[in-house]
Write a protein that holds these residues in place. Structure first.
Motif, PDB file in Angstrom:
ATOM      1  N   VAL A  49     -11.193  -8.167  -4.628  1.00  0.00           N
ATOM      2  CA  VAL A  49     -11.459  -7.738  -3.264  1.00  0.00           C
ATOM      3  C   VAL A  49     -10.128  -7.527  -2.550  1.00  0.00           C
ATOM      4  N   VAL A  50      -9.969  -6.355  -1.936  1.00  0.00           N
ATOM      5  CA  VAL A  50      -8.777  -6.011  -1.173  1.00  0.00           C
ATOM      6  C   VAL A  50      -9.210  -5.743   0.263  1.00  0.00           C
ATOM      7  N   THR A  51      -8.603  -6.418   1.224  1.00  0.00           N
ATOM      8  CA  THR A  51      -8.996  -6.255   2.618  1.00  0.00           C
ATOM      9  C   THR A  51      -8.359  -5.012   3.230  1.00  0.00           C
ATOM     10  N   GLY A  52      -8.908  -4.597   4.358  1.00  0.00           N
ATOM     11  CA  GLY A  52      -8.346  -3.454   5.059  1.00  0.00           C
ATOM     12  C   GLY A  52      -6.921  -3.685   5.493  1.00  0.00           C
ATOM     13  N   ASP A  53      -6.577  -4.921   5.915  1.00  0.00           N
ATOM     14  CA  ASP A  53      -5.200  -5.220   6.302  1.00  0.00           C
ATOM     15  C   ASP A  53      -4.252  -5.128   5.113  1.00  0.00           C
ATOM     16  N   GLN A  54      -4.708  -5.572   3.937  1.00  0.00           N
ATOM     17  CA  GLN A  54      -3.865  -5.453   2.749  1.00  0.00           C
ATOM     18  C   GLN A  54      -3.616  -3.986   2.390  1.00  0.00           C
ATOM     19  N   LEU A  55      -4.624  -3.143   2.580  1.00  0.00           N
ATOM     20  CA  LEU A  55      -4.436  -1.716   2.331  1.00  0.00           C
ATOM     21  C   LEU A  55      -3.359  -1.147   3.236  1.00  0.00           C
ATOM     22  N   LYS A  56      -3.353  -1.541   4.500  1.00  0.00           N
ATOM     23  CA  LYS A  56      -2.343  -1.047   5.431  1.00  0.00           C
ATOM     24  C   LYS A  56      -0.956  -1.547   5.060  1.00  0.00           C
ATOM     25  N   ASP A  57      -0.860  -2.816   4.646  1.00  0.00           N
ATOM     26  CA  ASP A  57       0.442  -3.355   4.252  1.00  0.00           C
ATOM     27  C   ASP A  57       1.044  -2.573   3.094  1.00  0.00           C
ATOM     28  N   GLN A  58       0.202  -2.112   2.182  1.00  0.00           N
ATOM     29  CA  GLN A  58       0.688  -1.386   1.014  1.00  0.00           C
ATOM     30  C   GLN A  58       0.722   0.129   1.215  1.00  0.00           C
ATOM     31  N   GLY A  59       0.329   0.596   2.403  1.00  0.00           N
ATOM     32  CA  GLY A  59       0.360   2.026   2.670  1.00  0.00           C
ATOM     33  C   GLY A  59      -0.689   2.806   1.921  1.00  0.00           C
ATOM     34  N   VAL A  60      -1.817   2.180   1.606  1.00  0.00           N
ATOM     35  CA  VAL A  60      -2.878   2.845   0.856  1.00  0.00           C
ATOM     36  C   VAL A  60      -3.715   3.685   1.818  1.00  0.00           C
ATOM     37  N   THR A  61      -3.697   4.997   1.640  1.00  0.00           N
ATOM     38  CA  THR A  61      -4.485   5.892   2.486  1.00  0.00           C
ATOM     39  C   THR A  61      -5.489   6.708   1.686  1.00  0.00           C
ATOM     40  N   ASN A  62      -5.393   6.709   0.363  1.00  0.00           N
ATOM     41  CA  ASN A  62      -6.408   7.379  -0.452  1.00  0.00           C
ATOM     42  C   ASN A  62      -6.661   6.555  -1.706  1.00  0.00           C
ATOM     43  N   ILE A  63      -7.715   6.915  -2.406  1.00  0.00           N
ATOM     44  CA  ILE A  63      -8.191   6.085  -3.511  1.00  0.00           C
ATOM     45  C   ILE A  63      -7.198   6.030  -4.660  1.00  0.00           C
ATOM     46  N   ASN A  64      -6.356   7.059  -4.820  1.00  0.00           N
ATOM     47  CA  ASN A  64      -5.397   7.076  -5.922  1.00  0.00           C
ATOM     48  C   ASN A  64      -4.420   5.914  -5.847  1.00  0.00           C
ATOM     49  N   GLN A  65      -4.079   5.484  -4.631  1.00  0.00           N
ATOM     50  CA  GLN A  65      -3.077   4.433  -4.456  1.00  0.00           C
ATOM     51  C   GLN A  65      -3.626   3.037  -4.714  1.00  0.00           C
ATOM     52  N   LEU A  66      -4.914   2.915  -5.021  1.00  0.00           N
ATOM     53  CA  LEU A  66      -5.501   1.602  -5.288  1.00  0.00           C
ATOM     54  C   LEU A  66      -5.014   0.997  -6.595  1.00  0.00           C
ATOM     55  N   GLN A  67      -4.398   1.808  -7.468  1.00  0.00           N
ATOM     56  CA  GLN A  67      -4.062   1.295  -8.792  1.00  0.00           C
ATOM     57  C   GLN A  67      -3.060   0.144  -8.742  1.00  0.00           C
ATOM     58  N   ASN A  68      -2.340  -0.030  -7.643  1.00  0.00           N
ATOM     59  CA  ASN A  68      -1.389  -1.133  -7.541  1.00  0.00           C
ATOM     60  C   ASN A  68      -1.991  -2.361  -6.866  1.00  0.00           C
ATOM     61  N   THR A  69      -3.302  -2.369  -6.652  1.00  0.00           N
ATOM     62  CA  THR A  69      -3.925  -3.490  -5.956  1.00  0.00           C
ATOM     63  C   THR A  69      -4.829  -4.337  -6.835  1.00  0.00           C
ATOM     64  N   ALA A  70      -5.178  -3.868  -8.045  1.00  0.00           N
ATOM     65  CA  ALA A  70      -6.122  -4.604  -8.887  1.00  0.00           C
ATOM     66  C   ALA A  70      -5.655  -4.565 -10.336  1.00  0.00           C
ATOM     67  N   PRO A  71      -5.836  -5.643 -11.091  1.00  0.00           N
ATOM     68  CA  PRO A  71      -5.400  -5.662 -12.486  1.00  0.00           C
ATOM     69  C   PRO A  71      -6.240  -4.731 -13.355  1.00  0.00           C
ATOM     70  N   ASN A  72      -5.567  -4.150 -14.348  1.00  0.00           N
ATOM     71  CA  ASN A  72      -6.223  -3.278 -15.342  1.00  0.00           C
ATOM     72  C   ASN A  72      -6.905  -2.064 -14.715  1.00  0.00           C
ATOM     73  N   LEU A  73      -6.386  -1.616 -13.568  1.00  0.00           N
ATOM     74  CA  LEU A  73      -6.885  -0.400 -12.930  1.00  0.00           C
ATOM     75  C   LEU A  73      -5.774   0.639 -12.897  1.00  0.00           C
ATOM     76  N   GLU A  74      -6.068   1.852 -13.377  1.00  0.00           N
ATOM     77  CA  GLU A  74      -5.168   2.990 -13.226  1.00  0.00           C
ATOM     78  C   GLU A  74      -5.940   4.143 -12.603  1.00  0.00           C
ATOM     79  N   VAL A  75      -5.293   4.832 -11.676  1.00  0.00           N
ATOM     80  CA  VAL A  75      -5.858   6.032 -11.060  1.00  0.00           C
ATOM     81  C   VAL A  75      -4.807   7.121 -11.201  1.00  0.00           C
TER      82      VAL A  75
END
Length: 731
Positions: A57-83
């Protein structure tokens, strides 16, 4: 050696928090106290630590801290996930635990399901809108289907947006950074009348282009996208409630530039040679006049897109007294117009256009038990109809002396009955069982190609269907209140489909078969140490007919085509940890590992075929599946109390492992580290937060993907170091 690495990984304790939301298609998170996060899944409350599913689970605040604005950038937030992005346009290619599907076309289903407020987005290009006003994102690993409307082999990514509030609230978020990048979002929320609440949110992203034309110094890569969403909650009676979601998005952004890995001898050697780029900020483009005229675009248009989409959904819940009846009705639409320059040059070696009209209607009905009794159950019925009209044009005039046009329609209809039940055998042992029966028909209609204005393949119809029986069985064992052990076996399937690239042969568009995955998983969840949660899972996947991007050899050399590898396997693990060693210090760590290999697969050898100018085949049995082995991410934040103000110092970091390419070593992506950091200040009881941030703080040069098209060896680079300021205010 491989098994020893797996054992070592599972034995280590340096990894991150594994939240679990169950396999419900909807879960709301709330704080029960400082130490317990409660999930209301399957219409009952459960601690995240009580559910035996591997999900981050990644919170909205964590997304902002990492600069995640689209789904492609999620790959650095969860293990064994690549986009992985496709050729600069950004269309997402998902991979979870090594289960993925590489396709730059729009017509095939992904291995990872994407949901927004319980509504599925089964066409990958539909997932490219802005991420904003998010409560949290859930990344579930492993086959899903016994509690989901759709069936996937890799997993699911659930976006849960913030809901209307009982009291009036409003807020804004704005961020400005290097390369004139600007992001903002805002919302207003609250009650309108008794039993009726609303929330309106909007967001935009502008600028940020950092690459330049190697010849003219013209800039490329500016964003110009936005979205608006309205959520309306209505409770006409005490036992009936509705959530209506209406949203619209647009994207007129320029594409990410590609750079040349090797020298490009244009026009098959008859034109000038463009030297390989040694600077990732350099690129090139030049959309051919033939292509621009064909689609009615202006002569000065850059590679980029002009997309718009909208959708509505109605989610109703009726309390029947002992059971809950849910209904979710949705309609999603996308109008896509995207130009690409895949040769990264002014030469017309590989200029492309996608014109896609997509619509998806779905209806889901679920009936679930209400309460915490020893027997908990849910059954559901799901119907979906997808319609796609696509034009795919390719200009090869300078390399092959021809211009290709592909046109087709596709219709997909699916119906599924699914359900899952849990039974508490004792106070320590819980049994889980689920089944799914699905019927899907996929029709490719009027698929035709033309080269140089001459028909290569007249309009042709093909179809494929499947009626798989899938399911899950599992057991949970709780030796103490603070330890959960679990094991499960599940069977998932992914639809067959069609290769819709340039071809003049009817055989090339014949369907590839559905893939079937047997997944075996064991895991644990622990929180027996104060302020520390350590969870882990290990898995083994037995693959039949895995869908892989291969190729056939045509008159112009290898051409991409999807094939089925008869047998393959994947195995690996994740470990995750959250720790609060000091009252103001929070640490999160996550580590993933996976390996896989073909057990049976006879395939075209693309590099050897290109060298030999003829088809060369290879037996890939025993070869490793081409994906990164390790992933690692983490974060640390510390709150400094200054009396009337608080300062939060935060850093987050990730490592992507070496990514071998099935195309050969030229296209391997080297491993890299990314480090981000931020510093924020806010009054103790005030409504605002002011911060500074830096992303890719160490200015690492890295690639997101590498590939080739016709004569050009290209790569899509990651962003260099960026930095800026941000302001958040909530009232």
């Amino acid at each position: 050696m491989k098994r020893s690495k797996l054992i070592l990984l599972m034995a280590s304790s340096a990894t991150a928090f594994l939240a679990s939301a169950g396999q419900s298609s909807y879960a709301q998170v709330s704080a029960d106290d400082e130490d317990t996060i409660v999930v209301t899944a399957q219409r009952r409350e459960q601690s995240l630590q009580d559910v035996s599913v591997a999900v981050t689970v990644v919170t909205g605040d964590q997304l902002k801290d990492q600069g995640v604005t689209n789904i492609n950038q999620l790959q650095n937030t969860a293990p064994n996930l690549e986009v992985e992005p496709a050729f600069g346009g950004g269309a997402a290619q998902f991979r979870l635990r090594g289960v993925g599907f590489q396709d730059y076309a729009s017509n095939n289903s992904p291995t990872v399901g994407v949901y927004v407020n319980e509504v599925a987005f089964p066409v990958p290009v539909m997932t490219q809108g802005l991420i904003y006003d998010i409560e949290r994102v859930e990344v579930l690993r492993g086959p899903q289907g016994t509690l989901y409307g759709r069936n996937t082999t890799g997993g699911a990514i659930n976006f849960v947006t913030k809901k209307p509030t009982d009291e009036f609230a409003a807020g804004v978020f704005a961020e400005y950074g290097r390369f004139n990048e600007f992001k903002s979002e805002g919302y207003i929320s609250g009650p309108i009348t008794d039993g009726f609440r609303a929330r309106i949110s909007a967001s935009t992203q502008q600028g940020g282009g950092w690459q330049h034309n190697r010849d003219t110094d013209e800039e490329l890569g500016d964003a110009n996208r936005g979205g608006v969403r309205g959520l309306f909650e209505f409770e006409p009676t005490a036992n009936l409630e509705f959530l209506f979601d209406a949203h619209y998005s647009w994207d007129k952004s320029e594409n990410q530039g590609l750079y040349l890995i090797n020298d490009l001898a244009t026009r098959g050697g008859a034109g000038p040679t463009i030297l390989a780029d040694t600077d990732r900020s350099l690129t090139g483009w030049g959309i051919s006049p033939t292509l621009l005229t064909d689609i009615g675009a202006s002569p000065d248009r850059k590679p980029g897109r002009d997309n718009s989409g909208w959708g509505v959904s109605l989610n109703g819940a009726l309390d029947l007294g002992g059971a809950i009846l849910n209904s979710i009705t949705s309609y999603e639409s996308l109008d896509r117009s995207e130009l690409g320059d895949w040769d990264s040059s002014a030469s017309s070696e590989a200029d492309t256009f996608f014109g896609s009209d997509v619509s998806v209607f779905s209806q889901e009905v679920r009936l679930s038990s209400d309460g915490e009794g020893p027997f908990v159950w849910q059954v559901g019925l799901y119907y979906s109809k997808q319609e796609l009209n696509e034009r795919y044009f390719s200009d090869f005039l300078d390399i092959f002396g021809t211009y290709g046009r592909v046109n087709y329609d596709q219709t997909v209809e699916s119906v599924a009955i699914f359900g899952q039940a849990e039974y508490a055998l004792t106070d320590k042992i819980n049994l889980i069982a689920g089944l799914r029966l699905e019927s899907e028909d996929r029709f490719l209609e009027g698929f035709g190609t033309a080269f140089g204005g001459a028909t290569a393949l007249p309009p042709t119809d093909v179809s494929t269907s499947m009626e798989p029986l899938t399911g899950k069985g599992g057991i949970e064992f709780r030796p103490t209140d603070d330890i959960l052990l679990y094991a499960s076996v599940s069977r998932g399937t992914k639809s067959g489909g069609f290769t819709t690239y340039n071809t003049g042969q009817e055989s090339s568009i014949q369907p590839f078969a559905p893939e079937v995955l047997w997944a075996y998983e064991v895991g644990f969840k622990t929180d027996f140490i104060d302020n520390l949660t350590l969870n882990g899972a290990a898995f083994y996947y037995d693959y039949s007919n895995q869908q892989v991007l291969s190729a056939v050899y045509g008159v112009n050399g290898p051409v991409g085509r999807f094939a089925n590898a008869p047998k393959s396997k994947i195995y690996g693990a994740e470990l995750e940890l959250t720790w609060q060693p000091l009252p103001n210090l929070n640490i999160i760590q996550a580590l993933g590992y996976k390996e896989g290999e073909y057990v049976e697969f006879f395939d075209l050898d693309v590099p050897a075929s290109r060298l030999a100018n003829a088809a060369v085949f290879v037996d890939r049995a025993g070869e490793a599946l081409p994906f990164p082995d390790f992933s690692y991410s983490g974060s640390a934040s510390y709150l400094i109390d200054l009396g009337n103000f608080g300062v939060v110092a935060e850093t987050n970091y990730s490592r992507r492992d070496f990514y071998p390419s099935w195309l050969g070593s030229t296209y391997d992506v080297e491993s890299y580290w990314l480090v981000n950091a931020s510093l924020s200040i806010a009054p103790t009881d005030g409504p605002w937060t002011l911060g500074i941030w830096a992303r890719n703080l160490l200015d690492k040069e890295y690639d997101l993907t590498r590939n080739f098209f016709t004569s050009a060896d290209i790569a899509q680079p990651g962003r260099p170091r960026t930095y800026g300021v941000r302001l958040t205010a909530d009232f």
